[in-house]
Design an enzyme around this catalytic site. Structure first.
Site, PDB file in Angstrom:
ATOM      1  N   ASP A  68      69.122 -23.060  22.728  1.00 24.00           N
ATOM      2  CA  ASP A  68      69.833 -23.552  21.539  1.00 24.00           C
ATOM      3  C   ASP A  68      68.921 -23.652  20.312  1.00 24.00           C
ATOM      4  OD1 ASP A  68      72.198 -23.911  23.140  1.00 24.00           O
ATOM      5  OD2 ASP A  68      71.121 -25.587  24.031  1.00 24.00           O
ATOM      6  N   HIS A 124      77.152 -19.974  22.369  1.00 22.93           N
ATOM      7  CA  HIS A 124      76.847 -19.759  20.957  1.00 22.93           C
ATOM      8  C   HIS A 124      78.114 -20.106  20.181  1.00 22.93           C
ATOM      9  CE1 HIS A 124      75.358 -18.056  17.342  1.00 22.93           C
ATOM     10  NE2 HIS A 124      76.284 -17.123  17.296  1.00 22.93           N
TER      11      HIS A 124
HETATM   12  P1  IMP Z   1      72.551 -23.713  34.961  1.00 22.56           P
HETATM   13  O1  IMP Z   1      71.865 -22.589  34.265  1.00 22.56           O
HETATM   14  O2  IMP Z   1      74.001 -23.862  34.574  1.00 22.56           O
HETATM   15  O3  IMP Z   1      72.330 -23.679  36.436  1.00 22.56           O
HETATM   16  O4  IMP Z   1      71.861 -25.064  34.458  1.00 22.56           O
HETATM   17  C1  IMP Z   1      70.503 -25.373  34.777  1.00 22.56           C
HETATM   18  C2  IMP Z   1      69.828 -26.070  33.583  1.00 22.56           C
HETATM   19  O5  IMP Z   1      69.689 -25.146  32.503  1.00 22.56           O
HETATM   20  C3  IMP Z   1      70.601 -27.257  33.001  1.00 22.56           C
HETATM   21  O6  IMP Z   1      69.676 -28.208  32.531  1.00 22.56           O
HETATM   22  C4  IMP Z   1      71.351 -26.648  31.814  1.00 22.56           C
HETATM   23  O7  IMP Z   1      71.678 -27.613  30.845  1.00 22.56           O
HETATM   24  C5  IMP Z   1      70.316 -25.664  31.315  1.00 22.56           C
HETATM   25  N1  IMP Z   1      70.901 -24.503  30.592  1.00 22.56           N
HETATM   26  C6  IMP Z   1      71.477 -23.401  31.132  1.00 22.56           C
HETATM   27  N2  IMP Z   1      71.854 -22.552  30.174  1.00 22.56           N
HETATM   28  C7  IMP Z   1      71.491 -23.102  28.992  1.00 22.56           C
HETATM   29  C8  IMP Z   1      71.595 -22.670  27.622  1.00 22.56           C
HETATM   30  O8  IMP Z   1      72.088 -21.587  27.299  1.00 22.56           O
HETATM   31  N3  IMP Z   1      71.103 -23.519  26.673  1.00 22.56           N
HETATM   32  C9  IMP Z   1      70.520 -24.712  27.008  1.00 22.56           C
HETATM   33  N4  IMP Z   1      70.407 -25.151  28.270  1.00 22.56           N
HETATM   34  C10 IMP Z   1      70.878 -24.352  29.253  1.00 22.56           C
HETATM   35 MG    MG Z   2      73.375 -22.366  23.267  1.00 24.71          MG
END
Ligand code: IMP
Ligand code: MG
Length: 346
Positions: free
Chosen positions: A23, A53
């Protein structure tokens, strides 16, 4: 070698990745670079629909999770590389919403997220509570992919119209000296290999992974732009060494919510040590800093380096020292035009 000296600097393959925990505003940087450099292809790597996004269409805001954020540049073909997980329901909804039918393509080898993966992600105490996953099914889908039991995009009839060999298309464009942008998702700090394990996502998120996701070899990458947020944020659980209190972030007027999960993002101060490490592993050639208007609100909307205050310039100078590479893009507000582009001065 000789040839590369003769080439226009815009004829290249550039990777854009997040330097902190995601982000960072990569979408805005991709949009700006695309409008300036006119790529023929914008292809995304990254994990899958856990990325979010935010886009505004009229009065409404939408969280785009599958379509590359470079869709705002209308001249490029949009692609999803073979390393990325595809949720066909999310994909179809976004293609219809954004009207990108006819110019978006999916690699036939992409792994597929089934409803069952989402149920497993949300139903797992470990993933949903301890790690704080996004609940989009990415972890379980990547796990099935590693076990070699999951379906691929080419096995899904609803995706038939979109299937291509992204690696072939992207490498051909590079051969033809066209401009290609490879878009990363997530951020360095949640890389499975280099991040704060186990509080990470289910794949590496560094530039090398984004190249691999698209089938582009390391020797073919000309530039790696790492995007850093002046005040980094993190969603979900896990260590965040420069995290500030909620009171402090309120004093600074910073409040953010996740695009996918709508969870409140944790806010921190600039982490020079992490920036240095992230730049190293990403093979950063130049950096972008977003949210400089939070360092000094007087910089809001600036489009020229000379318009920045001493406070903002000092911040950029320190960031360059930490990163060890030039900061060539400085975002000064949410609009695409609110940016300082110093790439021509490299
Ligand atoms: P997962 O990727 O859904 O398994 O989540 C694992 C960790 O990665 C968690 O802490 C999510 O909040 C973080 N996370 C996954 N994708 C994003 C993203 O696109 N932006 C920020 N955090 C992410
Ligand atoms: Mg994002």
């Amino acid at each position: 070698m000789y040839r590369s000296i003769l080439l226009d600097r815009t004829m290249s393959c550039t990777i854009i990745v997040g330097g902190f925990f995601g982000d960072e505003g990569k979408g805005k940087i991709v949009a700006h670079v695309a409008h300036q450099d006119r790529p023929s292809i914008i292809s995304r790597g990254g994990v899958g629909p856990n990325a979010g996004h935010t886009v505004r269409i009229g009065e409404k805001e939408y969280g785009v999770r599958m379509v590359p954020s470079g869709f705002v540049y209308p001249e490029a073909a949009l692609m999803i590389g073979s390393g990325v997980l595809v949720d066909p329901r999310v994909f179809k909804r976004e293609v219809d919403l954004l009207g990108v039918q006819g110019r978006i393509f999916v690699d036939g080898r992409c792994g597929i997220i089934e409803e069952e993966h989402i149920a497993r992600d949300r139903g797992s105490e470990h993933l949903s509570k301890k790690i704080g996953s996004t609940g989009t099914g990415c972890g379980p889908a990547n796990s099935d992919r590693v076990l070699r039991t999951s379906r691929q995009a080419k096995d899904v009839p609803e995706l038939a119209d979109y299937i291509t060999d992204v690696a072939e298309d992207v490498n051909r464009a590079i051969d033809n000296d066209e401009v290609v942008l490879l878009e990363g998702t997530q951020g360095f700090g949640i890389s499975l290999y280099f991040g704060t394990y186990p509080f990470v996502t289910s794949k590496d998120t560094s530039a090398s992974q984004i190249a691999a996701d698209n089938g582009v070899g390391p020797t073919r990458i000309d530039d790696v732009i790492v995007v850093f947020k002046a005040y980094p944020t993190r969603v979900g659980e896990g260590p965040f060494s420069t995290e500030m209190t909620m009171e402090r972030s309120h004093e600074l007027g910073i409040e953010e919510f996740g695009t996918v999960t709508h969870r409140q993002r944790r806010i921190g101060t600039w982490d020079g040590k992490m920036a240095r490490y992230s730049a190293m592993i990403n093979g950063c050639t130049q950096a972008a800093i977003t949210g400089i208007d939070r360092v000094d609100p007087a910089c809001f909307g600036a489009t020229d380096y000379g318009q920045l205050s001493k406070k903002a310039k000092d911040f950029i100078a320190q960031a360059e020292k930490d990163i060890g590479k030039p900061v060539t893009l400085i975002s000064t507000g949410p609009e695409m035009s609110q940016i300082i582009d110093l790439r021509g001065e490299l």
